[in-house]
Design an enzyme around this catalytic site. Structure first.
Site, PDB file in Angstrom:
ATOM      1  CG  ASP A 138      -0.386  -0.398   2.365  1.00  0.00           C
ATOM      2  OD1 ASP A 138       0.862  -0.281   2.684  1.00  0.00           O
ATOM      3  OD2 ASP A 138      -0.973  -0.760   3.557  1.00  0.00           O
ATOM      4  CG  ASN A 150      -8.448  -1.163  12.168  1.00  0.00           C
ATOM      5  OD1 ASN A 150      -7.602  -1.930  11.712  1.00  0.00           O
ATOM      6  ND2 ASN A 150      -8.816  -0.161  11.393  1.00  0.00           N
ATOM      7  CG  HIS A 166      -5.345  -1.798   8.859  1.00  0.00           C
ATOM      8  ND1 HIS A 166      -5.483  -0.729   9.098  1.00  0.00           N
ATOM      9  CD2 HIS A 166      -4.183  -2.157   9.209  1.00  0.00           C
ATOM     10  CE1 HIS A 166      -4.270  -0.206   9.190  1.00  0.00           C
ATOM     11  NE2 HIS A 166      -3.414  -1.131   9.521  1.00  0.00           N
ATOM     12  CD  GLU A 207      -8.367   1.208   7.841  1.00  0.00           C
ATOM     13  OE1 GLU A 207      -8.363   0.337   8.667  1.00  0.00           O
ATOM     14  OE2 GLU A 207      -7.783   2.285   8.108  1.00  0.00           O
TER      15      GLU A 207
END
Ligand code: PGA
Length: 243
Positions: free
Chosen positions: A73, A142, A144, A149
């Protein structure tokens, strides 16, 4: 829905040991096939791993001359020369130290006018080289993976996403202030990651304990992106509570 739950869990006694175990897996791949297609990740967790790879290269154990790499990313709106960019991170952690050819290094383009085209082209490039042989991953608090997400459909390829507030908060240490943290990123999709032939996920630190527990539960849900890995056939998680 529960996955096939065939994730291999390896507990490391320390951050250094986690980094070494992961680097050994990648070193072995590169020795078996010098033209390995590497999927690479950024983040604090991976720094020790890259140190081990650089050490092995300098000791003459491995070469990257024929390898290719695809990073997970990149932030949108940030140039590769920007010190907070993932391209810059990769240069500093690995590329400037080893013999990887510039044309074989791929990081998603976050600073292009047509992000959608860049995303589609990224998946096409990965496909053109026969897919990723081995993918390194970190995990967000979280859940990811890459910058996918919670709520990201498992069926998407490389795409542009909006970062959650918690991710921007976690990453603000790399910027002067939260306002400078980009709001969007371009990331390999869950589908892109699932297409990798082998996955190695590194988890380090007490802040990730909840994520470890949730992944271990075997539950597969788009609310927790890493849970897609329960349906992958070859995943090794190397974790340590310490850093
Ligand atoms: P970290 O990032 O290694 O800096 O915690 C991992 C991630 O968010 O994927």
């Amino acid at each position: 829905m529960n996955g096939v739950a065939n994730i291999k869990w390896v507990e490391a006694a320390s951050y250094e040991e986690m980094s070494k175990i992961a680097a050994d897996i990648f070193k072995e791949k590169l020795k078996q096939n010098p033209a390995t297609v590497l999927g690479l990740a950024t983040g604090g967790t991976a720094e020790g791993f890259y140190k081990e790879l650089v050490k092995a290269y300098k000791a003459g154990e491995i070469s990257f001359e024929n390898a290719q790499s695809f990073n997970l990313d990149e932030y949108v709106g940030i140039n590769p020369e920007n010190k907070a960019s993932y391209h810059y991170y990769m240069d500093q952690q690995l590329f400037i130290h080893v013999d990887m050819k510039q044309e074989n290094i791929h990081v998603p383009k976050g600073n292009t006018a047509n992000l959608q085209a860049a995303a589609a082209e990224y998946d096409a490039m990965i496909k053109a080289v026969g897919g990723i042989d081995i993918q390194l991953l970190g995990i967000g608090v979280n859940g990811h993976i890459g910058f996918n997400e919670p709520g990201t459909p498992f069926t998407v390829g490389t795409n542009v996403i909006e970062l959650t507030q918690s991710t921007r908060e976690a990453n603000k240490i790399y910027f002067n202030s939260i306002d400078e943290v980009p709001t969007h990123a371009i990331t390999m999709g869950i589908q892109t990651i699932m297409n990798a032939k082998k996955v190695v996920l590194l988890i380090s630190g007490a802040s990730k304990q909840k994520a470890i527990n949730r992944l271990r539960s075997g539950e597969v849900t788009e609310d927790f992106p890493a849970s897609a890995l329960n349906n992958h056939q070859d995943v090794t998680v190397i974790y340590t509570g310490l850093k």
